[in-house]
Each structure stands twice: as C-alpha cells, then as structure tokens.
Scaffold this motif. Structure first.
Motif, PDB file in Angstrom:
ATOM      1  N   GLY A  80       0.802  -1.203   0.083  1.00 43.74           N
ATOM      2  CA  GLY A  80       0.184   0.063   0.015  1.00 43.74           C
ATOM      3  C   GLY A  80       0.993   1.308   0.037  1.00 43.74           C
ATOM      4  N   ASP A  81       1.943   1.215   0.677  1.00 42.75           N
ATOM      5  CA  ASP A  81       2.726   2.306   0.794  1.00 42.75           C
ATOM      6  C   ASP A  81       3.348   2.579  -0.623  1.00 42.75           C
ATOM      7  OD1 ASP A  81       2.453   2.672   3.560  1.00 42.75           O
ATOM      8  OD2 ASP A  81       4.076   1.160   3.656  1.00 42.75           O
ATOM      9  N   VAL A  82       3.935   1.497  -1.178  1.00 40.57           N
ATOM     10  CA  VAL A  82       4.422   1.869  -2.747  1.00 40.57           C
ATOM     11  C   VAL A  82       3.495   2.430  -3.645  1.00 40.57           C
ATOM     12  CG1 VAL A  82       5.517   0.589  -4.784  1.00 40.57           C
ATOM     13  CG2 VAL A  82       6.177  -0.103  -2.257  1.00 40.57           C
ATOM     14  N   LEU A  83       2.226   1.960  -3.737  1.00 39.68           N
ATOM     15  CA  LEU A  83       1.259   2.335  -4.646  1.00 39.68           C
ATOM     16  C   LEU A  83       0.953   3.831  -4.194  1.00 39.68           C
ATOM     17  CD1 LEU A  83      -1.157  -0.486  -4.843  1.00 39.68           C
ATOM     18  CD2 LEU A  83       0.211   0.359  -6.733  1.00 39.68           C
ATOM     19  N   ARG A  92      12.706  13.052   9.108  1.00 40.04           N
ATOM     20  CA  ARG A  92      12.244  12.156  10.218  1.00 40.04           C
ATOM     21  C   ARG A  92      12.328  10.712   9.896  1.00 40.04           C
ATOM     22  NH1 ARG A  92      12.604  13.459  15.378  1.00 40.04           N
ATOM     23  NH2 ARG A  92      10.782  12.267  15.892  1.00 40.04           N
ATOM     24  N   GLY A  93      11.929  10.224   8.616  1.00 38.65           N
ATOM     25  CA  GLY A  93      12.112   8.858   8.076  1.00 38.65           C
ATOM     26  C   GLY A  93      11.052   8.717   7.020  1.00 38.65           C
ATOM     27  N   VAL A  94      11.369   7.429   6.221  1.00 43.77           N
ATOM     28  CA  VAL A  94      10.419   7.150   5.080  1.00 43.77           C
ATOM     29  C   VAL A  94       9.220   6.610   5.730  1.00 43.77           C
ATOM     30  CG1 VAL A  94      11.389   4.628   5.017  1.00 43.77           C
ATOM     31  CG2 VAL A  94      10.399   6.193   2.955  1.00 43.77           C
ATOM     32  N   ARG A  95       9.161   6.204   6.933  1.00 45.29           N
ATOM     33  CA  ARG A  95       7.750   5.529   7.430  1.00 45.29           C
ATOM     34  C   ARG A  95       6.834   6.646   7.953  1.00 45.29           C
ATOM     35  NH1 ARG A  95       5.152   1.371   6.863  1.00 45.29           N
ATOM     36  NH2 ARG A  95       3.582   2.999   6.354  1.00 45.29           N
ATOM     37  N   PRO A  96       7.157   7.647   8.423  1.00 44.48           N
ATOM     38  CA  PRO A  96       6.275   8.799   8.636  1.00 44.48           C
ATOM     39  C   PRO A  96       5.975   9.379   7.140  1.00 44.48           C
ATOM     40  CG  PRO A  96       8.119   9.351   9.561  1.00 44.48           C
ATOM     41  CD  PRO A  96       8.269   8.011   9.094  1.00 44.48           C
ATOM     42  N   ALA A  97       6.795   9.598   6.285  1.00 45.29           N
ATOM     43  CA  ALA A  97       6.542   9.980   5.136  1.00 45.29           C
ATOM     44  C   ALA A  97       5.384   9.284   4.246  1.00 45.29           C
ATOM     45  CB  ALA A  97       7.686  10.341   4.112  1.00 45.29           C
ATOM     46  N   ALA A  98       5.646   8.095   4.393  1.00 43.77           N
ATOM     47  CA  ALA A  98       4.749   7.075   3.728  1.00 43.77           C
ATOM     48  C   ALA A  98       3.295   6.974   4.326  1.00 43.77           C
ATOM     49  CB  ALA A  98       5.275   5.604   3.761  1.00 43.77           C
ATOM     50  N   ALA A 132      -3.098  11.088   2.643  1.00 44.99           N
ATOM     51  CA  ALA A 132      -3.198  11.967   1.586  1.00 44.99           C
ATOM     52  C   ALA A 132      -4.067  11.704   0.423  1.00 44.99           C
ATOM     53  CB  ALA A 132      -2.103  13.142   1.293  1.00 44.99           C
ATOM     54  N   VAL A 133      -3.425  10.497   0.093  1.00 45.60           N
ATOM     55  CA  VAL A 133      -3.987   9.837  -1.367  1.00 45.60           C
ATOM     56  C   VAL A 133      -5.380   9.273  -0.937  1.00 45.60           C
ATOM     57  CG1 VAL A 133      -3.743   7.492  -2.727  1.00 45.60           C
ATOM     58  CG2 VAL A 133      -1.637   9.118  -2.403  1.00 45.60           C
TER      59      VAL A 133
END
Length: 469
Positions: free
Chosen positions: A15-18, A157-163, A169-170
């Motif tokens: 889900g994160d990748v999509l 802060r990290g790719v996890r919070p960004a994802a 948002a998506v």
C-alpha cells in the motif's frame, strides 16, 4: 551522521508503494489544465489523449518494472545505466533526473501558495518584487516556504512517517475523486460534453504532448527500492499498477468535469475542475472540497518526489559522483538526511521567483526526465542482449522489442520540446535553466573515473574514486 556503511530500513509495504507512486503522478495539473484540455480536444478527445499517453508511458514503465525487480537498489536508474553503459552515461542520466525531480519538488512549493489563493483571494500582502511581470508578495512566499520546511522535516524524520502521510493524503484524494464521479451522475449533463471531439487529430495531439508529464512519478519507486519490503517481482508489478491507476484517474477527470459545464466556460476558469465540481453539486462548498483535493495532490507529489530525489542524490554520492556528504544516512531515522535537506533547501527558494516559475520548472524539468527515460530504455535493451542470464524476477512481455518501442516513444516525446514543436522551450528562461545545469554537470563529470559497463561497475567505480582521492 554515519557514513555510507549504514543501510536503509525495509519498511514500505504494498500500500505504501502504490500511495507514493500514484500520489506522485497526480499532483496539481489536473486542477488547472482540465479546461484547456477539454477546449483543445473535446471531452472524449481529451480522455482518448490520456489513454494514448498512458500507453506511451506504459511502454517506458515496462522497462522500469523489469529493471527494478532485477536491481532493487536505492537510486534506481543510476544503477541500471551504470551496469549497462558505464560511469559517464550513468552520470548524465542521473544528473538529468536530479534536475527533473528537483523541478517537481520546487514546482509544488510554488503551486501550493497559488492554489491557496483560490481559498483565500485576499491573502496577498507586502509586495516584494516583480519577476517576469508577476508581482511576488511576502504572504504568498511565506506559504510556499512554510510548506517546504514542513515537507522537508517530514522526510528527514524517516520514510515511514513520510509514507504514512502519503497514504492519508492519497485516501483523501481518492475520496474527492469519488465525490466528483458521483456528482457527474447527479448533476452532469450529456449536452455539456459536446462536442465530444474538437480539432481532430491536432486537438488530440495538443493534449497528448502534455499527458506524459502528468504521469511522471512512477519512477520514484525504483529510487526507494531498498526501503520496499515486498518480493522483488511484485515491485515491478506495483509500478505498472500505479501507472494504470493514474491513467484511470485522468480519464475520469476529463469525462466528469466535461459533463459539468461547456468547454467554452471551463477554458476561462483558473481552476476548471473546482468550478466543475461546484456546478455538478450546485455548491461552492463542493468546489472548495475539490481544491482541498488539489492541495492533497500537491502534497503527495511533493512528498513522492522528495523521496525520489533524495535517494537519487544519495546513490550518486555513494558511487563517488557527488561529495560523500550527500551519502550519509541518519543513524536513527535511516534517511539520506543531508540529501533531503539539500533538495528541500532548493525547493524553499522557488517561491521567491513567483508564479512564472511554475511554467519554467515544468518545461525544463520535463526535458531532463525524457533524457532519463531514453537512457533507461536503452539500458533495458542493452542488458537484455548482453546479460540474458541476469536474474529478472519480473520479465517484461515482448523483451527487447518492448524496449526498442519504449526508446522510440521516449525520443518522440523529447522531440516535442525542440523549437517549432508544440512544447518548445521558452527562451531565455527555460533554456538557461538547462544550460546552467549542463555546465555544472560538465564540471562534475570530468572528475569521475571512466568505468565500463558490467555487473561490478558500481564496486569498481567506488574503488577507483577511493584510489584517486
């Protein structure tokens, strides 16, 4: 900070990748350009142009899908071209791609305050200066700068919070799309969709030249491949699914907004999709909701390309093409923190140049992205022929022939930017951006050792850079 010995955390799920790829492809253009598209080609003509554009980008994406599954390393394209054609070609590709990514990140820093004007038309105060005939205001700049600081901090802060942010948002963006589609059934008029085709083939081409650049974003998946925790074959599949979802989104936008108001009315609108939503529901509130969806698109594109740009800069530094400062990974957040801060800093400067920067960045960045697409497609063909036994968890249907078609289609897109063509670059601003970037690249490439192609090209390049200091 640590050295490049540190590694990324594999924390991104399907889900994160999509969400990252789809959100990166949606962006802001569908809010402001829909009216012009419908006027140029008609409702079905514009939808058909996006479907054709999706096929063109789909061929390019097929080459990416195979390569990312075979070489799931941070930096994506950088490693594909390095293995297929050597260090100098890899630098040219990566350097061009950095400009493309930075242009999108900076674009969003300008698009955010411009969109906020729709919600707060009286927000302009304290005039600073004029750029290309556009007055720049302190309040307008502040919105873009603040947005850039927040997005940079989130990615630092990290790719996890960004994802996680991207996923939220998506989901909101998708909900807005569903409301727009529902509104088309509730308040849409078939008569407003007429004429279905305008301008014949020329009208469709006028829209087609813009569509591939609205699909840019699927290529951020290869940049973050080292942080994706799914089977390698599925990374390639997810990349293709993200392209399909983006094509569906844009086709639906053309049809739904086309049913809201006549094209002659929409073309005069600053935010055609928002005015279309207002008409479909007969509610100003619904138009505001759609603008909020547009802001969500800005933020998802901004976030996705900041992830992609920082990983690409990291990969170039890890190979010795850029100073090692860019290759340092934060010991706790596991992000290429210095690269994130650098890209975010450039985006923070963009609002100072005003609204016209939107056009300059889109066009100049578009050319550089096409250069990268061509080089990746060529690398796909080269590796298919020279390394047929290379492990490819996802194998692209059609093999070498698909790659050749991708090269031809990408080159055709690039030709659209030449003088006299539909997307010709604006002199002097856009040409100067490209020239300045090329000069900087020429200075850097002279310091890079010549390393030939091969599976060990990256290791050899690192060894040579270390030996030569």
């Amino acid at each position: 900070m640590t050295t490049t010995q540190a590694s990324f955390d594999r924390v991104l799920r399907r889900g994160d990748v999509l969400a990252i790829a789809f959100g990166a492809m949606i962006g802001f253009g569908w809010i402001v350009l829909t009216g012009q598209f419908l006027s140029d080609a008609g409702t079905l003509g514009a939808a058909l142009a996006f479907a054709i554009g999706g096929v063109v980008v789909g061929f390019i994406a097929l080459t990416y899908a195979e390569l990312v599954s075979a070489m799931p390393s941070a930096g994506g394209e950088h490693h594909y071209v390095l293995r297929a054609m050597g260090s100098r070609s890899a630098f040219v590709t990566s350097w061009a791609l950095v400009l493309g990514y930075v242009s999108v990140v900076a674009f969003e820093a300008v698009a955010l305050p411009q969109t906020m004007l729709y919600l707060f038309p009286d927000m302009l105060s304290v005039r600073l200066w004029t750029v290309a005939g556009y007055d720049v205001y302190l309040s307008w700049v502040a919105v873009g700068v603040l947005g850039s600081i927040v997005m940079t901090y989130l990615n630092y802060r990290g790719v996890r919070p960004a994802a996680a942010f991207q996923a939220i948002a998506v989901l909101f963006l998708a909900a807005v799309g569903i409301v727009l589609l529902t509104g088309s059934f509730v308040g849409g008029e078939a008569s407003d969709m007429a004429p279905l085709f305008t301008g014949g083939a020329a009208g469709i081409i006028a829209v087609l030249v813009a569509t591939p650049f609205l699909f840019v974003g699927f290529d951020v998946i290869p940049q973050s491949a080292e942080e994706i925790d799914v089977p390698f074959r599925q990374i390639g599949q997810l990349l293709l699914v993200s392209v399909g979802l983006a094509v569906l989104w844009y086709v639906l936008i053309m049809v739904t907004v086309g049913s809201a108001l006549p094209a002659s009315v929409l073309v005069e609108s600053d935010l055609a999709a928002a005015d279309g939503m207002t008409a479909l529901w007969d509610s100003e509130t619904m138009g505001t909701i759609l603008v909020l969806g547009g802001i969500a698109g800005i933020l998802t594109s901004w976030n996705g390309f900041l992830i992609g740009a920082s990983r690409l800069v990291y990969a170039m530094a890890a190979s010795g093409m850029l100073p090692p400062w860019f290759a340092k990974i934060h010991p706790r957040h596991r992000t290429p923190a210095n690269a994130v801060l650098f890209i975010g800093g450039l985006a923070t400067l963009a609002p100072l140049f005003g609204e016209q920067m939107l056009v300059w960045l889109v066009d100049a960045g578009g050319v550089s992205l096409i250069v990268a697409y061509i080089m990746v497609a060529v690398s796909f063909v080269v590796l298919r022929r020279r390394e047929p036994q290379m492990d490819r968890p996802f194998r692209t249907p059609g093999g070498t022939a698909t790659g050749v078609v991708a090269v031809v289609l990408a080159a055709g897109l690039g030709a659209m930017f030449l003088p006299g063509m539909p997307a010709a670059l604006i002199w002097p601003y856009e040409w100067l951006i490209l020239l300045g970037w090329a000069v900087a690249g020429a200075v850097l490439i002279g310091r890079i050792p010549r390393v030939g192609r091969g599976a060990d090209a990256h290791d050899e390049l690192v060894r040579r850079v270390g030996a030569e200091g």
